[in-house]
Design an enzyme around this catalytic site. Structure first.
Site, PDB file in Angstrom:
ATOM      1  N   HIS A  58      39.029  33.621  36.617  1.00  0.00           N
ATOM      2  CA  HIS A  58      39.917  34.751  36.860  1.00  0.00           C
ATOM      3  C   HIS A  58      39.144  36.071  36.768  1.00  0.00           C
ATOM      4  O   HIS A  58      39.210  36.910  37.683  1.00  0.00           O
ATOM      5  CB  HIS A  58      41.055  34.727  35.833  1.00  0.00           C
ATOM      6  CG  HIS A  58      41.953  35.917  35.863  1.00  0.00           C
ATOM      7  ND1 HIS A  58      43.218  35.872  36.396  1.00  0.00           N
ATOM      8  CD2 HIS A  58      41.780  37.198  35.428  1.00  0.00           C
ATOM      9  CE1 HIS A  58      43.782  37.074  36.289  1.00  0.00           C
ATOM     10  NE2 HIS A  58      42.928  37.892  35.697  1.00  0.00           N
ATOM     11  N   GLU A  59      38.409  36.247  35.682  1.00  0.00           N
ATOM     12  CA  GLU A  59      37.677  37.498  35.484  1.00  0.00           C
ATOM     13  C   GLU A  59      36.545  37.659  36.493  1.00  0.00           C
ATOM     14  O   GLU A  59      36.163  38.793  36.830  1.00  0.00           O
ATOM     15  CB  GLU A  59      37.124  37.567  34.060  1.00  0.00           C
ATOM     16  CG  GLU A  59      38.184  37.532  32.965  1.00  0.00           C
ATOM     17  CD  GLU A  59      39.217  38.633  33.111  1.00  0.00           C
ATOM     18  OE1 GLU A  59      38.890  39.707  33.656  1.00  0.00           O
ATOM     19  OE2 GLU A  59      40.378  38.414  32.689  1.00  0.00           O
ATOM     20  N   HIS A  72      37.794  39.682  39.420  1.00  0.00           N
ATOM     21  CA  HIS A  72      37.772  41.125  39.165  1.00  0.00           C
ATOM     22  C   HIS A  72      36.344  41.666  39.237  1.00  0.00           C
ATOM     23  O   HIS A  72      36.083  42.716  39.840  1.00  0.00           O
ATOM     24  CB  HIS A  72      38.336  41.421  37.772  1.00  0.00           C
ATOM     25  CG  HIS A  72      39.803  41.138  37.626  1.00  0.00           C
ATOM     26  ND1 HIS A  72      40.737  41.549  38.542  1.00  0.00           N
ATOM     27  CD2 HIS A  72      40.490  40.491  36.643  1.00  0.00           C
ATOM     28  CE1 HIS A  72      41.935  41.177  38.143  1.00  0.00           C
ATOM     29  NE2 HIS A  72      41.816  40.532  36.999  1.00  0.00           N
TER      30      HIS A  72
END
Length: 426
Positions: free
Chosen positions: A21-22, A25
């Site tokens: 997920h990170e 980003h």
């Protein structure tokens, strides 16, 4: 040992999901020139970290999430705001403290690399990239499993024969002494029988057979294949309380035979995969909306009452389920591993939907702020008014702190319930 191994494997899968997920980003922020100072899995004290270039990569002690730190998340005060009388209100102090903390991270040489300076569509991509990485992982797992392993679908071959008649809503594990024998047991059905015709009509699928059984009563003729020969059986169907078909809740009085179908794996086509995943997303979204209504059940479960099967679970509860799946000896090792990765995919689907909620501090809250900024600027251009500038998300920090406290309280409630009264597969 299998339970412990399953918990460990699933826990590592959850950590990978957070890191994945990170990574979404991180990659998009760097692609748009935003300076990222930290990439962390977990919260609290740093266990391990290493700096590569301008970014510190590491793992922290509390493995319940992760983050990346981008400089310039909030825009500076507008010039006209500096001359206003300072407010002593607590919420105003929160806003200014948050703004100051962000400003202190920006060095003069990085003043052009701040997050708020990027156009709204770039900020939307950066904030949406994290949740969409979870969606990509979930869809990838589900699609791979459905198209290569398949889905268990019922056949017209009998797997087991009910020995007695018990209403479905009574939920008993053994036949009561006064329960009558089932029509299938009375007629002589056996495991392995393949039902070919029912009441004179050829049977094409289990779904067709089930509907025919439910719509019938009295004595019917059933042709079965048994040991390379055909046998005609004449069960006398009765009315019994059974669950409604489809997504409808409740029970209904229908015809009852008393056989359970065998199942076989059927690989799905791309169209069937898309339909199934769409259905999963819709069902998961409904469960996310229902999360607040589950608080009484969680409190009751902590108090010792039975915990509902659809109760929310956290990292601890999900990991325990993973351990339970791996130790479930009624399935083959391959089937257990498939079940574990599908459980991990379901968690990633939930992470996607929860993070897309349009409230701070979730990713969806930042996306909503960027959309609002884009709309304001378009309206200003159309009405020939001055550019209103970037939307000041710092002013929403008191709300973000409140939401964070609610999430922490809910997470602690789920954690305690997962420890004292966990959801189990059995």
């Amino acid at each position: 040992m299998l339970v412990v191994l399953g918990i460990l494997i699933f826990f590592l899968g959850l950590l990978f999901s957070i890191a994945w997920h990170e990574l979404g980003h991180l990659a998009t922020a760097k692609m748009f020139g935003v300076k990222v100072t930290q990439y962390m899995v977990g919260f609290g004290r740093t266990i391990f970290s290493r700096k590569r270039g301008e970014t510190e990569y590491g793992v922290k002690a509390v493995p319940f999430g992760g983050y990346i730190r981008m400089i310039g998340m909030f825009p500076p005060k507008k010039e006209e705001e500096y001359g206003r009388t300072a407010s002593s209100a607590p919420w105003r102090a929160m806003v200014e403290d948050a703004r100051q903390a962000v400003a202190e991270e920006v060095r003069p040489e990085d003043s052009h690399r701040q997050f708020y300076q990027r156009s709204p569509w770039k900020r939307i991509i950066v904030m949406a990239a994290g949740p969409f990485m979870n969606l990509i992982l979930a869809v990838g797992i589900f699609a791979t499993v459905l198209m290569t392993y398949g889905v268990a679908q019922p056949t017209t071959t009998v797997s087991s024969v009910s020995q007695c008649v018990v209403a479905a809503d009574e939920q008993v594990r053994e036949c009561p002494e006064d329960a009558p024998r089932s029509p299938a047991a009375e007629a002589g059905f056996r495991p392995g029988d393949r039902i070919v015709r029912f009441d004179g009509e050829r049977v094409g699928s289990w779904q067709e057979l089930r509907r025919s059984i439910r719509d019938s009563s009295g004595t019917v003729s059933v042709l079965v294949e048994r040991d390379d020969r055909t046998v005609t059986l004449k069960p006398e169907l009765i009315q019994n309380t059974q669950p409604r078909l489809g997504d409808r809740e409740g029970y209904v009085e229908v015809g009852f035979l008393g056989v359970t179908p065998n199942e076989h794996l059927v690989r799905q086509t791309p169209g069937e995969v898309a339909a199934r995943i769409g259905s999963m997303i819709g069902m998961t979204a409904q469960k996310v909306v229902e999360l607040p209504s589950k608080v009484p059940d969680l409190v009751a479960a902590i108090g010792g009452q039975e915990r509902s099967a659809d109760s929310p679970v956290g990292v601890v509860g999900a990991s325990r389920l993973g351990g339970e799946v791996l130790s479930y000896d009624k399935f083959s090792v391959g089937a257990r591993l498939i079940a574990m990765v599908q459980l991990l995919a379901a968690v990633n689907l939930s992470l996607f939907l929860i993070n897309m909620l349009p409230i701070l501090p979730l990713d969806g809250g930042h996306i909503a702020g960027a959309l609002w900024e884009s709309l304001r600027r378009k309206v200003a251009r159309l009405t020939r008014r001055p550019d209103p500038g970037p939307f000041d998300t710092a002013k929403l920090m008191p709300l973000a702190y409140g939401v964070t406290l609610v999430f922490i309280a809910y997470s602690l409630l789920v954690l305690v319930a997962d420890i004292v009264n966990p959801v189990t597969l059995t």
